[in-house]
Motif scaffolding. Structure first.
Motif, PDB file in Angstrom:
ATOM      1  N   THR A  38       0.801  -1.237   0.000  1.00 31.42           N
ATOM      2  CA  THR A  38       0.000   0.000   0.000  1.00 31.42           C
ATOM      3  C   THR A  38       0.834   1.287   0.000  1.00 31.42           C
ATOM      4  O   THR A  38       0.324   2.356  -0.317  1.00 31.42           O
ATOM      5  CB  THR A  38      -0.913   0.089   1.248  1.00 31.42           C
ATOM      6  OG1 THR A  38      -0.107   0.344   2.400  1.00 31.42           O
ATOM      7  CG2 THR A  38      -1.687  -1.197   1.477  1.00 31.42           C
ATOM      8  N   GLY A  39       2.088   1.196   0.424  1.00 32.35           N
ATOM      9  CA  GLY A  39       2.919   2.399   0.576  1.00 32.35           C
ATOM     10  C   GLY A  39       2.662   3.144   1.876  1.00 32.35           C
ATOM     11  O   GLY A  39       3.290   4.165   2.151  1.00 32.35           O
ATOM     12  N   ILE A  40       1.741   2.626   2.693  1.00 33.44           N
ATOM     13  CA  ILE A  40       1.358   3.343   3.936  1.00 33.44           C
ATOM     14  C   ILE A  40       2.304   2.949   5.089  1.00 33.44           C
ATOM     15  O   ILE A  40       2.593   1.762   5.273  1.00 33.44           O
ATOM     16  CB  ILE A  40      -0.106   3.022   4.319  1.00 33.44           C
ATOM     17  CG1 ILE A  40      -1.073   3.494   3.223  1.00 33.44           C
ATOM     18  CG2 ILE A  40      -0.468   3.661   5.674  1.00 33.44           C
ATOM     19  CD1 ILE A  40      -2.494   2.968   3.367  1.00 33.44           C
ATOM     20  N   ALA A  41       2.768   3.962   5.828  1.00 39.57           N
ATOM     21  CA  ALA A  41       3.601   3.707   7.008  1.00 39.57           C
ATOM     22  C   ALA A  41       2.857   4.081   8.292  1.00 39.57           C
ATOM     23  O   ALA A  41       3.070   3.478   9.338  1.00 39.57           O
ATOM     24  CB  ALA A  41       4.901   4.498   6.913  1.00 39.57           C
ATOM     25  N   GLN A  42       2.008   5.104   8.192  1.00 39.16           N
ATOM     26  CA  GLN A  42       1.272   5.564   9.378  1.00 39.16           C
ATOM     27  C   GLN A  42       0.022   6.322   8.951  1.00 39.16           C
ATOM     28  O   GLN A  42      -0.120   6.700   7.786  1.00 39.16           O
ATOM     29  CB  GLN A  42       2.157   6.483  10.222  1.00 39.16           C
ATOM     30  CG  GLN A  42       2.543   7.769   9.495  1.00 39.16           C
ATOM     31  CD  GLN A  42       3.218   8.770  10.403  1.00 39.16           C
ATOM     32  OE1 GLN A  42       4.206   8.464  11.037  1.00 39.16           O
ATOM     33  NE2 GLN A  42       2.670   9.980  10.453  1.00 39.16           N
ATOM     34  N   ARG A  43      -0.877   6.498   9.896  1.00 34.59           N
ATOM     35  CA  ARG A  43      -2.096   7.281   9.657  1.00 34.59           C
ATOM     36  C   ARG A  43      -2.455   7.982  10.967  1.00 34.59           C
ATOM     37  O   ARG A  43      -2.003   7.567  12.051  1.00 34.59           O
ATOM     38  CB  ARG A  43      -3.268   6.414   9.141  1.00 34.59           C
ATOM     39  CG  ARG A  43      -3.891   5.448  10.093  1.00 34.59           C
ATOM     40  CD  ARG A  43      -3.029   4.251  10.445  1.00 34.59           C
ATOM     41  NE  ARG A  43      -2.816   3.266   9.403  1.00 34.59           N
ATOM     42  CZ  ARG A  43      -1.657   2.623   9.216  1.00 34.59           C
ATOM     43  NH1 ARG A  43      -0.623   2.815  10.023  1.00 34.59           N
ATOM     44  NH2 ARG A  43      -1.519   1.737   8.257  1.00 34.59           N
ATOM     45  N   HIS A  44      -3.284   9.028  10.874  1.00 31.22           N
ATOM     46  CA  HIS A  44      -3.723   9.769  12.065  1.00 31.22           C
ATOM     47  C   HIS A  44      -5.127   9.297  12.462  1.00 31.22           C
ATOM     48  O   HIS A  44      -5.951   9.013  11.589  1.00 31.22           O
ATOM     49  CB  HIS A  44      -3.748  11.270  11.785  1.00 31.22           C
ATOM     50  CG  HIS A  44      -2.378  11.850  11.622  1.00 31.22           C
ATOM     51  ND1 HIS A  44      -1.807  12.685  12.550  1.00 31.22           N
ATOM     52  CD2 HIS A  44      -1.448  11.686  10.651  1.00 31.22           C
ATOM     53  CE1 HIS A  44      -0.586  13.019  12.154  1.00 31.22           C
ATOM     54  NE2 HIS A  44      -0.351  12.432  11.002  1.00 31.22           N
ATOM     55  N   ILE A  45      -5.368   9.242  13.765  1.00 31.45           N
ATOM     56  CA  ILE A  45      -6.663   8.767  14.270  1.00 31.45           C
ATOM     57  C   ILE A  45      -7.247   9.839  15.198  1.00 31.45           C
ATOM     58  O   ILE A  45      -6.571  10.309  16.128  1.00 31.45           O
ATOM     59  CB  ILE A  45      -6.502   7.435  15.057  1.00 31.45           C
ATOM     60  CG1 ILE A  45      -5.805   6.355  14.189  1.00 31.45           C
ATOM     61  CG2 ILE A  45      -7.847   6.941  15.586  1.00 31.45           C
ATOM     62  CD1 ILE A  45      -6.608   5.833  13.013  1.00 31.45           C
ATOM     63  N   ALA A  46      -8.500  10.217  14.920  1.00 30.27           N
ATOM     64  CA  ALA A  46      -9.147  11.272  15.715  1.00 30.27           C
ATOM     65  C   ALA A  46      -9.424  10.797  17.143  1.00 30.27           C
ATOM     66  O   ALA A  46      -9.653   9.606  17.378  1.00 30.27           O
ATOM     67  CB  ALA A  46     -10.464  11.675  15.044  1.00 30.27           C
ATOM     68  N   GLU A  47      -9.397  11.735  18.071  1.00 26.57           N
ATOM     69  CA  GLU A  47      -9.822  11.457  19.449  1.00 26.57           C
ATOM     70  C   GLU A  47     -11.322  11.181  19.447  1.00 26.57           C
ATOM     71  O   GLU A  47     -12.040  11.681  18.569  1.00 26.57           O
ATOM     72  CB  GLU A  47      -9.566  12.692  20.336  1.00 26.57           C
ATOM     73  CG  GLU A  47      -8.111  13.087  20.488  1.00 26.57           C
ATOM     74  CD  GLU A  47      -7.266  12.004  21.142  1.00 26.57           C
ATOM     75  OE1 GLU A  47      -7.813  11.234  21.965  1.00 26.57           O
ATOM     76  OE2 GLU A  47      -6.080  11.912  20.811  1.00 26.57           O
ATOM     77  N   GLU A  48     -11.792  10.436  20.447  1.00 32.49           N
ATOM     78  CA  GLU A  48     -13.238  10.157  20.570  1.00 32.49           C
ATOM     79  C   GLU A  48     -14.066  11.441  20.531  1.00 32.49           C
ATOM     80  O   GLU A  48     -15.181  11.470  20.021  1.00 32.49           O
ATOM     81  CB  GLU A  48     -13.529   9.425  21.873  1.00 32.49           C
ATOM     82  CG  GLU A  48     -13.672   7.910  21.766  1.00 32.49           C
ATOM     83  CD  GLU A  48     -14.328   7.398  20.491  1.00 32.49           C
ATOM     84  OE1 GLU A  48     -15.508   7.716  20.251  1.00 32.49           O
ATOM     85  OE2 GLU A  48     -13.655   6.688  19.721  1.00 32.49           O
ATOM     86  N   SER A  49     -13.496  12.516  21.112  1.00 32.78           N
ATOM     87  CA  SER A  49     -14.255  13.767  21.214  1.00 32.78           C
ATOM     88  C   SER A  49     -14.309  14.535  19.886  1.00 32.78           C
ATOM     89  O   SER A  49     -15.032  15.522  19.782  1.00 32.78           O
ATOM     90  CB  SER A  49     -13.595  14.659  22.264  1.00 32.78           C
ATOM     91  OG  SER A  49     -12.257  14.917  21.869  1.00 32.78           O
TER      92      SER A  49
END
Ligand code: UT7
Length: 319
Positions: A38-49
């Protein structure tokens, strides 16, 4: 003749970063497999809020600052999202309130990963009509909420984020052409086939995808629609300074660029550190390259999206 022109860009990524290794601890997968396929190394994940409208608000403020416009100047808000805060009201209306804007038209567009291209093309047509002069066009997603975190075939691919542009009326283009396409016969290839029904979820609330079919379809239509948008503008592939494709998979981007005959150095690539952020991926990528001083005023951009529906489309524009 009235045209529309991008006057400023902004983006926002939630601070929490999830690396490939974090999946390998829980699932039968590896950093090597995810990077290679995929070429993906990392991604950002939103806080629950944080909801899509919150990510959109941060991105919009930065885009408005860059465009040097204030709340009173905005007369149209379009948000592309498949992960709205609520069934209704629209994320665009929630964003409008969070930005302290009142009265202007505000609505969402649902075209999954093609959402930003659909939204930009729609805003362009509103501005060309003469009835609107300054649009906020946003892609915002919290795809982490619709993933089955036990499905290694999908959960490693997506991330959260938002990107925005301010599109203003201009005497010169700006947007030269846009082409939007859809074929609902392929609805089953990529979907979240669920519904809220009398207080229950019917169907599935999780993303499902036939990955290898999506892959082939994406490469085919991104090549076709990119060429269509250029022909519609009376331009050729030599008139593209930057290809900004939806950031799904680096192999899809490489294959598309090869088919179009564009060298890798003209392809905007952020999927490695953003993952696939669906409707947010193109404006996030655009803003990153603008702020890095790579995309400059006068550069000619080919924006391309493909996603669930199936939908696909392209916009050819001078920045
Ligand atoms: O925004 C638009 C929507 N999405 C996309 O554009 C995604 C398009 N598709 C893709 O990017 C690729 O198809 C994937 C990355 C999803 C999958 O790559 P692939 O090369 O097409 O692999 P595949 O689906 O053909 O699966 C090959 C193997 C399978 O194992 P078997 O059946 O050969 O034993 C999968 O189970 O890879 C396996 N696999 C994994 N292995 C390790 C699938 N996901 C993973 C994983 N880690 N995360």
């Amino acid at each position: 003749m009235i045209y529309s022109r991008i006057a400023g860009t902004g983006s926002y990524l939630p601070p929490k970063v999830m690396k490939n290794e974090d999946f390998a601890k829980r699932l039968e997968t590896s950093d090597a497999w995810i990077r290679e396929r995929t070429g993906i190394a990392q991604r950002h994940i939103a806080e629950e809020s944080q909801a899509s409208s919150d990510l959109a608000m941060h991105a919009s403020r930065l885009a408005m600052q860059a465009a040097q416009v204030n709340e009173a100047d905005i007369d149209l808000i379009i948000v592309a999202t498949s992960t709205p805060d609520f069934v209704f009201p629209s994320t665009a209306c929630l964003l409008q309130a969070k930005l302290g804007i009142t009265g202007c038209a505000a609505f969402d567009i649902q075209a999954v990963c093609t959402g930003f291209v659909y939204a930009l093309a729609t805003a362009d047509k509103f501005i060309k009509s003469g009835q609107h002069k300054c649009a906020l066009v946003v892609g915002a997603e919290v795809f982490s909420r619709i993933l089955d975190w036990n499905d290694r075939g999908t959960c490693v691919l997506f991330g959260d984020g938002a990107g925005a542009v301010v599109l203003r009326a201009s005497e010169t283009p700006g947007i030269h052409s846009s082409v939007l396409r859809a074929d609902g016969r392929h609805a089953g290839m990529l979907s979240v086939p669920g519904n809220v029904n009398r207080g229950q979820i019917t169907g599935s609330p999780f993303l499902q995808m036939i990955g290898n079919q999506v892959f082939k379809f994406a490469v085919k239509v991104l090549d076709e629609v990119g060429r269509e948008a250029l022909v519609a503008a009376g331009a050729g592939i030599g008139d593209v300074d930057w290809l900004i494709p939806h950031q799904a998979n680096s192999r899809i981007l490489d294959a598309t660029a090869r088919k179009l005959g564009l060298p890798p150095e003209k392809v905007v690539m952020t999927v490695d550190h953003h993952g696939n952020t669906s409707a947010a991926s193109i404006p996030l990528a655009l803003d990153e390259y603008v702020r890095a001083g790579k995309i400059l005023a006068g550069h000619r951009l080919l924006l391309e999206g493909v996603g669930g529906g199936f939908t696909w489309g392209a916009v050819y524009a001078t920045f």
